[in-house]
Design a protein around this motif. Structure first.
Motif, PDB file in Angstrom:
ATOM      1  N   VAL A   1       0.666  -0.834  -0.131  1.00 53.21           N
ATOM      2  CA  VAL A   1       0.018  -0.016  -0.237  1.00 53.21           C
ATOM      3  C   VAL A   1       0.892   1.529   0.043  1.00 53.21           C
ATOM      4  O   VAL A   1       0.769   1.797  -1.123  1.00 53.21           O
ATOM      5  N   LEU A   2       2.074   1.218   1.051  1.00 51.75           N
ATOM      6  CA  LEU A   2       2.723   2.720   1.244  1.00 51.75           C
ATOM      7  C   LEU A   2       3.628   2.253  -0.453  1.00 51.75           C
ATOM      8  O   LEU A   2       4.079   3.365  -1.099  1.00 51.75           O
ATOM      9  N   GLU A   3       3.870   1.160  -1.157  1.00 50.61           N
ATOM     10  CA  GLU A   3       4.699   1.813  -2.386  1.00 50.61           C
ATOM     11  C   GLU A   3       3.727   2.580  -3.227  1.00 50.61           C
ATOM     12  O   GLU A   3       4.423   3.204  -4.424  1.00 50.61           O
ATOM     13  N   ALA A   4       2.146   1.637  -2.865  1.00 52.40           N
ATOM     14  CA  ALA A   4       1.519   2.637  -4.687  1.00 52.40           C
ATOM     15  C   ALA A   4       0.666   3.898  -3.952  1.00 52.40           C
ATOM     16  O   ALA A   4       1.304   4.648  -5.156  1.00 52.40           O
ATOM     17  N   HIS A   5       1.086   4.467  -2.695  1.00 52.79           N
ATOM     18  CA  HIS A   5       1.243   5.751  -2.247  1.00 52.79           C
ATOM     19  C   HIS A   5       2.409   6.673  -3.608  1.00 52.79           C
ATOM     20  O   HIS A   5       2.593   7.166  -3.365  1.00 52.79           O
ATOM     21  N   ARG A   6       3.595   5.864  -2.780  1.00 52.31           N
ATOM     22  CA  ARG A   6       4.530   6.468  -3.296  1.00 52.31           C
ATOM     23  C   ARG A   6       5.063   6.816  -4.708  1.00 52.31           C
ATOM     24  O   ARG A   6       5.092   7.626  -5.027  1.00 52.31           O
ATOM     25  N   THR A   7       4.058   5.051  -5.531  1.00 46.71           N
ATOM     26  CA  THR A   7       4.718   5.854  -6.634  1.00 46.71           C
ATOM     27  C   THR A   7       3.366   7.210  -7.712  1.00 46.71           C
ATOM     28  O   THR A   7       3.886   7.512  -8.302  1.00 46.71           O
ATOM     29  N   ILE A   8       2.069   6.860  -7.095  1.00 46.43           N
ATOM     30  CA  ILE A   8       1.362   7.575  -7.177  1.00 46.43           C
ATOM     31  C   ILE A   8       1.283   9.588  -6.772  1.00 46.43           C
ATOM     32  O   ILE A   8       1.614  10.177  -7.526  1.00 46.43           O
ATOM     33  N   GLN A   9       2.297   9.792  -6.025  1.00 48.52           N
ATOM     34  CA  GLN A   9       2.332  10.978  -5.423  1.00 48.52           C
ATOM     35  C   GLN A   9       3.674  11.421  -6.269  1.00 48.52           C
ATOM     36  O   GLN A   9       3.952  12.327  -6.659  1.00 48.52           O
ATOM     37  N   GLN A  10       5.134  10.280  -5.684  1.00 42.53           N
ATOM     38  CA  GLN A  10       6.444  10.805  -6.832  1.00 42.53           C
ATOM     39  C   GLN A  10       6.430  10.361  -7.751  1.00 42.53           C
ATOM     40  O   GLN A  10       6.796  10.893  -8.637  1.00 42.53           O
ATOM     41  N   GLU A  11       5.280   9.558  -8.399  1.00 41.83           N
ATOM     42  CA  GLU A  11       5.519   9.808  -9.662  1.00 41.83           C
ATOM     43  C   GLU A  11       4.850  10.611 -10.759  1.00 41.83           C
ATOM     44  O   GLU A  11       4.822   9.633 -12.103  1.00 41.83           O
ATOM     45  N   GLY A  12       3.367  10.379 -10.651  1.00 47.11           N
ATOM     46  CA  GLY A  12       2.374  10.882 -11.252  1.00 47.11           C
ATOM     47  C   GLY A  12       1.272   9.257 -11.401  1.00 47.11           C
ATOM     48  O   GLY A  12       0.626  10.171 -12.178  1.00 47.11           O
ATOM     49  N   LEU A  13       1.262   8.665 -11.168  1.00 41.44           N
ATOM     50  CA  LEU A  13       0.679   7.514 -11.176  1.00 41.44           C
ATOM     51  C   LEU A  13      -0.835   7.552 -10.841  1.00 41.44           C
ATOM     52  O   LEU A  13      -1.260   8.109  -9.903  1.00 41.44           O
ATOM     53  N   THR A  14      -1.460   7.069 -12.365  1.00 40.33           N
ATOM     54  CA  THR A  14      -2.483   7.060 -11.296  1.00 40.33           C
ATOM     55  C   THR A  14      -3.125   5.721 -10.350  1.00 40.33           C
ATOM     56  O   THR A  14      -2.355   4.822  -9.964  1.00 40.33           O
ATOM     57  N   ILE A  15      -4.253   5.718  -9.334  1.00 37.64           N
ATOM     58  CA  ILE A  15      -4.690   3.890  -8.743  1.00 37.64           C
ATOM     59  C   ILE A  15      -4.603   3.193 -10.049  1.00 37.64           C
ATOM     60  O   ILE A  15      -4.194   2.025  -9.143  1.00 37.64           O
TER      61      ILE A  15
END
Length: 200
Positions: free
Chosen positions: A160-174
């Protein structure tokens, strides 16, 4: 002579201003952003920093290009939490975007200012480690007390935290994060919402 600092950059200066309630005024922030000659200014008026989505911030992030510099009057105008702020700065670094906070004198277009990116990147990683550790420790303590926790979580807190990182830092969607991590999109979304209310 201007009271505002000169920001030396080859790209555009993109300003962002926010106040939390409708009866607050943006004037001081806008005066500062205009004082440093921002090319564009995005605003969120009457929008709490705790909101996950802010139309002005979202529009600014979509507008940014490599070489631009994001300018705010104060650090707390940008992020909804320290972790969110750290993630945004890591994203800026990844995308070749500079950052300047007028009140705190932070300016990553200068050699000394570049250290800010490294500090916030380290903080974001540290904060996620603490969140994961505390979450797992809390579950273990509850089990030892005999609490009935129901089914084990479908996704580990680390995922979950890695998903949050990619969304916030890399601009990915959910959806993009779910594909990257090979998890169900709706399950990931539910876990992100549950975790965000506690920690983000």
């Amino acid at each position: 002579m201007s009271i505002w600092p000169h920001i030396a950059t080859t790209g555009r200066l993109i300003g962002y201003a926010r106040v939390s309630t409708k009866d607050q005024r943006l004037r001081m922030q806008l005066d500062a952003l205009n004082g440093v000659n921002c090319d564009l200014i995005y605003k969120d008026h009457g929008v709490s920093g705790a909101k996950a989505s802010r139309s002005g911030l979202d529009a600014m992030l979509a507008e940014l290009h490599e070489g631009d510099t994001v300018v705010v009057f104060k650090l707390d105008r940008l992020g909804r939490s320290v972790l969110h702020l750290a993630d945004l700065l890591v994203r800026f670094q990844n995308e070749g975007i500079h950052f300047c906070s007028i009140s705190e004198g932070i300016n990553t277009t200068t050699p000394g200012g570049k250290l800010v990116f490294h500090l916030f990147s380290a903080f974001a990683e540290f904060q996620r480690d603490i969140i994961a550790e505390n979450t797992r420790a809390g579950l273990d303590a509850a089990r030892k007390r005999g609490a009935k926790l129901g089914r084990p979580p479908a996704i580990d807190i680390g995922v979950v935290l890695e998903a949050h990182r990619t969304i916030q830092q890399e601009g990915l969607t959910i959806s993009g994060a779910a594909r990257l991590l090979e998890v169900d999109r709706s399950t990931l979304s539910r876990h992100l919402n549950n975790t965000r209310t506690l920690s983000f």
